[in-house]
Structure formats: structure tokens, C-alpha cells
Scaffold this motif. Structure first.
Motif, PDB file in Angstrom:
ATOM      1  N   GLY A  33       0.818  -1.196   0.000  1.00 31.30           N
ATOM      2  CA  GLY A  33       0.000   0.000   0.000  1.00 31.30           C
ATOM      3  C   GLY A  33       0.857   1.254   0.000  1.00 31.30           C
ATOM      4  N   VAL A  34       0.271   2.314  -0.415  1.00 30.11           N
ATOM      5  CA  VAL A  34       0.969   3.592  -0.445  1.00 30.11           C
ATOM      6  C   VAL A  34       0.827   4.233   0.929  1.00 30.11           C
ATOM      7  CG1 VAL A  34       1.050   5.840  -1.558  1.00 30.11           C
ATOM      8  CG2 VAL A  34       0.432   3.828  -2.883  1.00 30.11           C
ATOM      9  N   MET A  35       1.912   4.805   1.413  1.00 30.20           N
ATOM     10  CA  MET A  35       1.857   5.484   2.705  1.00 30.20           C
ATOM     11  C   MET A  35       1.012   6.742   2.560  1.00 30.20           C
ATOM     12  SD  MET A  35       3.422   3.982   5.193  1.00 30.20           S
ATOM     13  CE  MET A  35       3.702   5.288   6.349  1.00 30.20           C
ATOM     14  N   VAL A  36      -0.159   6.723   3.163  1.00 31.17           N
ATOM     15  CA  VAL A  36      -1.057   7.875   3.092  1.00 31.17           C
ATOM     16  C   VAL A  36      -0.624   8.930   4.097  1.00 31.17           C
ATOM     17  CG1 VAL A  36      -3.456   8.607   3.326  1.00 31.17           C
ATOM     18  CG2 VAL A  36      -2.931   6.391   2.301  1.00 31.17           C
ATOM     19  N   ALA A  37      -0.257   8.492   5.293  1.00 26.91           N
ATOM     20  CA  ALA A  37       0.177   9.430   6.327  1.00 26.91           C
ATOM     21  C   ALA A  37       1.638   9.803   6.107  1.00 26.91           C
ATOM     22  CB  ALA A  37      -0.001   8.803   7.703  1.00 26.91           C
ATOM     23  N   THR A  38       1.918  11.075   6.180  1.00 28.74           N
ATOM     24  CA  THR A  38       3.297  11.530   6.014  1.00 28.74           C
ATOM     25  C   THR A  38       4.033  11.434   7.344  1.00 28.74           C
ATOM     26  OG1 THR A  38       2.710  13.815   6.507  1.00 28.74           O
ATOM     27  CG2 THR A  38       2.598  13.126   4.193  1.00 28.74           C
ATOM     28  N   ALA A  39       5.346  11.593   7.288  1.00 26.25           N
ATOM     29  CA  ALA A  39       6.167  11.519   8.501  1.00 26.25           C
ATOM     30  C   ALA A  39       5.799  12.642   9.469  1.00 26.25           C
ATOM     31  CB  ALA A  39       7.646  11.594   8.135  1.00 26.25           C
ATOM     32  N   GLU A  40       5.469  13.825   8.921  1.00 20.66           N
ATOM     33  CA  GLU A  40       5.090  14.950   9.792  1.00 20.66           C
ATOM     34  C   GLU A  40       3.780  14.653  10.525  1.00 20.66           C
ATOM     35  OE1 GLU A  40       5.681  15.567   6.383  1.00 20.66           O
ATOM     36  OE2 GLU A  40       7.790  16.024   6.734  1.00 20.66           O
TER      37      GLU A  40
END
Length: 168
Positions: A33-40
Motif C-alpha cells: 500500500g501507499v503510505m497515506v500518512a506523512t512523517a510529519e
């Protein structure tokens, strides 16, 4: 339960989970899956490092709902279900990929062994073709088995008679 112990006992190869996928086909098998949530976003939500995976955006929604609905945390069952379902799907995909990699390694090991086992296969084929020997063994076992059963029951009745004579 314990299937991995049996595989280890028989010496079947197992993939290293830290280096998967090893085969070029394995990379196409699981479309991560694509990471929807960013590191920030994960930093702002104070997510632990262990939970920063492909389901982190569901966990962020769930934690936000728990914070907003504090006294009534049971109102967040939908968000919790979405997060747990995403975790379950991720687990299933990882297990499918692990099993696929394991089967590929077993197939590769079997192909490598087939070259060295040509003589043993020829020996087995010659034994299989020698049907007269096999029929002889079967006939002997069919003749010996009734004799063994008669002897066993005779011995059992003699022992029971001796025990009964000592008891009375």
C-alpha cells in the motif's frame, strides 16, 4: 500449530523475513500500500515507531476520535474496525508472501537435488518394475498375519487363565 517446527525438523528452507522478497516475481506479488500518512503527520500524532506502517492513517483517525470523544470512547468503533481490518489485511499479505517465498525456495532446493538423485530414481523405478518381488512380500504378509493373530489371542487367553487361577 507447530508447522514451522516440522519444517525445521525436515530441513526445508525458510525465507529470511528481513530480506524478503528475494525473487523478482515476489516483488510483483504483493503490491504494498501507499503510505497515506506523512512523517510529519505521524510525528504530530505521536505514533510509536512500531505502528508507523501502511495503516498509520487509520490509526491517526482512531486516536483523534478517541481524543475528541473522550468520555465515550465506544463511539470510535468504526475507526477502530478500519484500523484493525487494515492491520489484518497487511498481515495476510505478508503471510501469503512469506509462504510463496518459502515454496519457491523449496522448489529451487528440489530442482537442485533432482540432479544428484538421478541414480536413486532409476533404482526406485527398477524396484517398482520388479512386481513379482512386491507380490511375494504381500502374499507372505497376508499368510503371516492370521497366524500372528491366532498366536496372539491364544497367548492372551492363556495369560488370562493363569491370572484368573491366581485370583481365585
Amino acid at each position: 500449530m507447530g508447522a514451522h517446527l516440522v519444517r525445521r525438523y525436515w530441513g526445508e528452507p525458510e525465507p529470511d523475513p528481513l530480506t524478503m522478497p528475494t525473487s523478482p516475481i515476489g516483488e510483483q506479488f504483493q503490491e504494498r500500500g501507499v503510505m497515506v500518512a506523512t512523517a510529519e503527520q505521524m510525528d504530530m500524532a505521536n505514533l510509536p515507531l512500531a505502528q508507523r506502517d501502511y495503516c498509520a492513517h487509520h490509526l491517526i483517525k482512531f486516536m483523534k476520535c478517541k481524543r475528541d470523544m473522550w468520555p465515550n470512547i465506544l463511539a470510535c468503533t468504526d475507526e477502530r474496525h478500519e484500523w484493525e481490518y487494515c492491520q489484518h489485511l497487511d498481515y495476510v499479505q505478508r503471510m501469503k508472501q512469506y509462504e510463496r517465498e518459502r515454496r519457491l525456495l523449496v522448489r529451487q532446493a528440489r530442482k537442485e537435488q533432482n540432479g544428484s538423485r538421478v541414480t536413486s530414481v532409476r533404482f526406485l523405478l527398477s524396484e517398482w518394475r520388479n512386481k513379482s518381488f512386491n507380490y511375494f512380500i504381500i502374499k507372505i504378509s497376508l499368510m503371516v498375519m492370521p497366524i500372528f493373530c491366532v498366536f496372539f489371542f491364544f497367548f492372551f487367553f492363556v495369560v488370562c487363565a493363569i491370572v484368573a487361577s491366581f485370583i481365585s
